[in-house]
Design an enzyme around this catalytic site. Structure first.
Site, PDB file in Angstrom:
ATOM      1  N   GLY A 206     -17.730  67.500  41.501  1.00  0.00           N
ATOM      2  CA  GLY A 206     -17.843  68.137  42.819  1.00  0.00           C
ATOM      3  C   GLY A 206     -19.156  68.880  42.924  1.00  0.00           C
ATOM      4  N   ASN A 207     -19.271  69.765  43.890  1.00  0.00           N
ATOM      5  CA  ASN A 207     -20.469  70.599  43.990  1.00  0.00           C
ATOM      6  C   ASN A 207     -20.093  71.950  44.594  1.00  0.00           C
ATOM      7  OD1 ASN A 207     -20.859  70.487  47.004  1.00  0.00           O
ATOM      8  ND2 ASN A 207     -20.988  68.301  46.527  1.00  0.00           N
ATOM      9  N   HIS A 208     -21.091  72.853  44.681  1.00  0.00           N
ATOM     10  CA  HIS A 208     -20.792  74.239  45.061  1.00  0.00           C
ATOM     11  C   HIS A 208     -20.730  74.471  46.570  1.00  0.00           C
ATOM     12  CE1 HIS A 208     -20.875  75.683  41.016  1.00  0.00           C
ATOM     13  NE2 HIS A 208     -22.073  75.168  40.798  1.00  0.00           N
ATOM     14  N   SER A 209     -20.760  73.442  47.381  1.00  0.00           N
ATOM     15  CA  SER A 209     -20.740  73.667  48.828  1.00  0.00           C
ATOM     16  C   SER A 209     -19.449  74.382  49.233  1.00  0.00           C
ATOM     17  CB  SER A 209     -20.834  72.323  49.561  1.00  0.00           C
ATOM     18  OG  SER A 209     -20.562  72.525  50.926  1.00  0.00           O
TER      19      SER A 209
END
Ligand code: CTP
Length: 397
Positions: A206-209
């Site tokens: 995933g990512n930090h958005s």
């Protein structure tokens, strides 16, 4: 200006109530339909007969008058806006705490229309902690506050607390309606948040958005009258009501949802941080720890922005985002052109207060003519407003 707008004016017990006669006159002159509700205290400052003559409607003050009962629910539904001017310290406190002891408060508490207030009180009352706290509280309930004026007060003191002048209030409302209807009739597709690509049943890439920027945009478009479809990845940010929300998890799901919505879309704003790669074959069981190294094969996901750029018809407007760490402007312009977007919003991770997770953002926008629009660090809500204003400027250029 305010032609055909239905304004429910609440007048409360403040010396500034004398100005409400001028206010009614100016509202009617601007084309608005005005109905007035007064509190019992207001009736001591301004005669209901004056207000009923100027508004051409009976002034209401009591929940019941002899045998008849004022339908407070229908009054709040009738209005395009409920304006309480002047708003006394006492009524402000009641609004903050939900006290229902007169017709005006019953209408306020049941109003489905937006509520705008113009406070009026003496300087020392204005500065009191409880007043300032109550103001913050009613704003957190989505009420809008027209700022007070500074000047001579009924006490003879000079300072803040005067009700805004009637002409200022009329201009404020005119601007408010102009903004409110800015995107009326438009269908807007917005993507927000990260995507999660499964590795196995318990792990993902995933990512930090946080989704904050896309959600702020969705809310801002909705408030301006647009019909908004928000395609959102896994986020913990609260999602405002009124949007058509399509919750997705993976880049592939986000792609499908966007493809489905796009043909009916006038404007698409792709603010999501979509995974560029997904696990080619996610394991259907939890991967056990064995060797020192684990190799996972990833495959490229479909680029939603690029695909929409290919499908885009002349009447459709496409906005992309570019999150960059180096050669920011060149990369953003390259993305704008290669993905056939009409506008690109650049976030540079080198700017303090910009990017993932922050409540603020700093953006630079480029349009197809490569005109550059620069902005300061602002809250994501304010950034959303800047993006919408620039978009309207580019669309109408
Ligand atoms: N985007 C998309 N679908 C993808 C990847 C990106 O719709 N699979 C959109 C994003 O929502 C954003 C824009 O494309 O509006 C640019 O995203 P970004 O991640 O900055 O660029 P990429 O094209 O993925 O390029 P790179 O990661 O190499 O910078």
């Amino acid at each position: 200006m305010l032609k055909g707008k239905k304004i429910l004016l609440g007048v409360t017990g403040s010396i500034a109530a004398y100005k409400s006669a001028v206010l009614v006159r100016l509202l009617v002159k601007a084309g608005a339909e005005v109905r007035v509700i007064t509190t019992p205290a207001a009736n001591q400052f301004v005669a209901p007969l004056t207000l009923s003559t100027l508004s051409k409607n009976q002034v209401l003050s009591e929940l019941s008058d002899n045998d008849s009962w004022s339908n407070h629910v229908m009054l709040g539904r009738w209005a395009d806006v409920m304006l309480i001017a002047p708003l006394s310290c006492n009524t402000l406190a009641k609004m903050a705490h939900g006290t229902c002891d007169n017709l005006l408060m019953a209408v306020y508490l049941s109003a489905t229309c937006p509520v705008v207030v113009a406070p009026a009180m003496d300087e020392d009352m204005w500065h009191h902690h409880s007043t300032q706290e109550n103001l913050l509280k009613i704003q957190s309930y989505q009420n809008k506050v027209i700022p007070v004026d500074t000047g001579e007060l009924a006490s003879g003191l000079f300072g803040p607390g005067r009700m805004a002048e009637p002409a200022f209030i009329v201009n404020w409302l005119t601007d408010y309606f102009k903004e409110k209807d800015q995107l009326a009739g438009k269908k807007i597709l917005i993507t927000a948040g990260p995507t999660y690509e499964s590795i196995d049943p318990v792990r993902f890439i995933g990512n930090h958005s946080s989704g904050k920027m896309g959600i702020a945009l969705a809310e801002a478009c909705y408030k301006r009258g647009a019909e908004v479809t928000l395609v959102v990845g896994p986020v913990s940010e609260p999602i405002p009501s009124g949007l058509n929300v399509v919750a997705v998890r993976t880049a592939a799901e986000m792609y499908d949802a966007c493809m489905k919505a796009f043909p009916e879309t006038d404007i698409a704003i792709l603010a999501a941080a979509v995974a560029d790669y997904a696990v080619t074959t996610p394991a259907d069981h939890k991967i056990k720890k064995k060797e020192t190294e684990l190799t996972i094969t990833l495959s490229k996901t479909k680029d939603i922005l690029k695909e929409l750029g290919t499908l885009k018809k002349n009447h459709q407007f496409l906005i992309g985002f570019a999150l960059e760490t180096n050669h920011e402007k060149e990369n953003a312009v390259q993305k704008l052109q290669s993905k056939n977007a009409d506008m690109i919003v650049l976030n540079s991770l080198n700017d303090t207060g910009a990017g993932f997770g922050h409540a603020t953002n700093k953006i630079t926008i480029f349009d197809r003519q490569l005109k550059e629009y620069d902005f300061e660090v602002k809250s994501k809500k304010e950034v959303a407003t800047d993006i919408i204003h620039t978009m309207l400027q580019v669309i109408h250029a």
